[in-house]
Design an enzyme around this catalytic site. Structure first.
Site, PDB file in Angstrom:
ATOM      1  N   LYS A 278       0.901  -1.180  -0.055  1.00 23.62           N
ATOM      2  CA  LYS A 278       0.143   0.006   0.135  1.00 23.62           C
ATOM      3  C   LYS A 278       0.926   1.034  -0.067  1.00 23.62           C
ATOM      4  O   LYS A 278       2.099   1.176   0.523  1.00 23.62           O
ATOM      5  CB  LYS A 278      -0.820  -0.081   1.096  1.00 23.62           C
ATOM      6  CG  LYS A 278      -1.834  -1.021   1.228  1.00 23.62           C
ATOM      7  CD  LYS A 278      -2.722  -0.901   2.622  1.00 23.62           C
ATOM      8  CE  LYS A 278      -3.769  -1.951   2.736  1.00 23.62           C
ATOM      9  NZ  LYS A 278      -5.152  -1.647   1.807  1.00 23.62           N
ATOM     10  N   ARG A 352     -10.739 -11.418   1.777  1.00 23.49           N
ATOM     11  CA  ARG A 352     -11.451 -12.621   0.954  1.00 23.49           C
ATOM     12  C   ARG A 352     -10.701 -13.774   1.045  1.00 23.49           C
ATOM     13  O   ARG A 352     -11.413 -14.926   1.140  1.00 23.49           O
ATOM     14  CB  ARG A 352     -11.874 -12.062  -0.336  1.00 23.49           C
ATOM     15  CG  ARG A 352     -10.775 -12.070  -1.190  1.00 23.49           C
ATOM     16  CD  ARG A 352     -11.083 -11.373  -2.740  1.00 23.49           C
ATOM     17  NE  ARG A 352     -11.040  -9.943  -2.273  1.00 23.49           N
ATOM     18  CZ  ARG A 352     -11.285  -8.978  -3.254  1.00 23.49           C
ATOM     19  NH1 ARG A 352     -11.456  -9.248  -4.425  1.00 23.49           N
ATOM     20  NH2 ARG A 352     -11.015  -7.737  -2.747  1.00 23.49           N
TER      21      ARG A 352
END
Length: 495
Positions: A278, A352
């Site tokens: 990130k 996920r």
């Protein structure tokens, strides 16, 4: 804070502060008019003098009014609308609390029996107010050398009619328990990631179990997760020195024969993005990526305080997503607990991956319904902002019940579509499924990914990326959402 309910006359209440409402037409309600008559029109005199205009949240503090046992009377403006919105109530309660804090008031009475909130009865109105009061006193200063002054406010009395008393009492009990769950969730979210790692979350769950006989906790470690075939969860964790944990919380409030409801929480205690790193700006806020797990723990705190007659399972999938020589790479293929293989195209789409193994694991409980909660996608913030959680599911009745619970709890969600057309974005030439679906409809394709693992039971997915915390500035911090929504959902299942 303790909440009391009394139907006695307001003039007989012995309290540090009696709170009355006034609107922009400078009208007092019935209780306010009674007080004004007792003190020979002293309140009316202040209104005529223009000392308060009745605008929403405006306050005027009056001392030593004649013929009252209350030491002070606090007038608070409710604006010009006949029925307040939930947002207006939050502003009103914030203004009242600011006065209480500045004066170190220890107890107060609210004469709000005639206050009307849009689409809310006495129960729902009181519960919203009690939650706002308790949540408004929240402080997180564990790591500050100089602590905030201790809260002096210990008791709030709700003045109700005799007809309202049972509803108001029930609302106070529920509101206090929900606020306690929110505070627990906020504490966990605000904790720094060098302390709040997967093992810490497991310890917090065990502490809850020690305090309550109806809760059992099991913690699965790496060896057990490997034996279960939890390849997706383990892949996310392999770049970190912090070992992963799957935490199973089993609350038995009803007969064992009753199928449980299952809450699954994403617990990424720090999300660097892994190899798909990130940007540095704002990365400190990636400690909040365990907001789903924290909200499940907070909901269990509420559940335990209320001792609801229901069976609930909580499953927390906890890991740290870090870059290292051992971290998962873009292009890696892993095998999930279900047997489906996943091509990892982006290691920052890790939520996920940890959730899909949990969603396979929970089939063994034969659940009535499964709700997973996760700070899953930045795309959800783009779509819905920071006020509304995203909601998807494979069962219209379950989705409708969660939407209804969010409205009742003033913790709203909005349904996004899970049309089959989106599924093809997850096609992979090398594995059964890819972990991202490209730049379009990122929140929906994340939901589509999860749906592949939930075909055996009613399932819904809450994306709380925008609502679990306030980003940046002096107000930065965990919000405690969606504990009110989840708690209301469970209350509705009981009722």
């Amino acid at each position: 804070m303790d909440f009391l309910v009394k139907s006695s006359s307001v003039e007989t209440l012995k309290t540090s502060a009696l709170v009355l409402t006034v609107n922009e037409q400078l009208q007092l309600d019935t209780q306010g008019q009674l007080i004004d008559n007792l003190c020979a029109g002293a309140i009316t005199a202040h209104l005529k003098a223009g000392d308060i205009k009745g605008k929403l949240g405006q306050t005027l503090l009056l001392h030593n009014l004649a013929n009252l046992k209350a030491q002070r009377v606090l007038l608070v403006g409710i604006g010009k609308d006949e029925h307040l919105s939930d947002r207006s109530v939050r502003k009103l309660i914030s203004s009242v609390l600011n006065i209480f804090k500045s004066l170190s008031i220890k107890d107060a009475a609210l004469a709000f029996a005639e206050l009307t909130i849009k689409d809310r009865d006495a129960y729902a109105s009181t519960r919203l107010i009690s939650e706002c009061l308790a949540d408004g006193l929240y402080v997180f200063d564990q790591f500050k050398s100089e602590k905030a002054p201790a809260t002096q406010l210990k008791k709030i009395t709700f003045v109700s009619t005799k007809e309202q008393q049972n509803q108001v009492s029930s609302a106070c009990e529920h509101g206090k328990a929900i606020a306690a769950g929110m505070a627990f969730t906020r504490d966990l979210g605000n904790m720094p990631p060098n302390i709040c790692h997967p093992r810490y979350l497991a310890e917090q769950a065990k502490q809850l179990a020690k305090q309550h006989k109806k809760l059992d906790v099991e913690v699965l470690e790496e060896k057990q997760l490997k034996a279960l075939g939890a390849g997706a969860l383990l892949a996310v964790a392999q770049g970190s020195d912090q070992p992963p944990r799957m935490i199973i919380m089993n609350y038995q409030g009803a007969d064992k024969s009753q199928q449980p409801y299952v809450l699954v929480g994403k617990g990424i205690t720090f999300d660097s993005g892994g190899i798909s790193l990130k940007p540095g700006a704002g990365m400190d806020e990636m400690k909040y990526d365990m907001g789903g797990a924290a909200s499940v723990l907070g909901t269990f705190k509420t559940l335990l305080e209320l001792q609801l007659p229901i069976n609930v399972i909580g499953v927390l999938t906890c890991a740290e997503n870090m870059p290292s020589g051992g971290a998962t790479r873009p292009g890696d293929i892993v095998t999930t607990m279900s047997g489906l293989t996943v091509e990892i195209l982006n290691t920052d789409a890790e939520g996920r991956l940890v959730l899909c193994d949990a969603l396979t694991y929970v089939k063994r409980f034969n659940p009535q319904a499964v709700v997973n909660v996760a700070t899953l996608t930045g795309a959800c913030i783009v779509a819905l902002g920071s006020n509304t959680s995203g909601l998807m599911g494979n069962n219209p009745e379950l989705v409708a019940s969660l939407l209804s619970a969010g409205t009742k709890a003033s913790d709203v969600a909005w349904e996004l579509p899970l049309f089959d057309d989106y599924q093809e974005q997850l096609d992979s030439p090398f594995a059964d499924i890819a972990n991202i679906g490209g730049p379009k409809a990122g929140s929906i394709t994340a939901g589509c990914f999860l749906s592949r693992f939930t075909k055996d039971y009613p399932w819904a997915h809450l994306d709380i990326a925008g609502t679990a915390w306030i980003s940046g500035g002096k107000e930065k911090g965990a919000t405690g959402r969606p504990v009110p929504l989840l708690s209301q959902y469970l209350l509705d299942r009981v009722q």
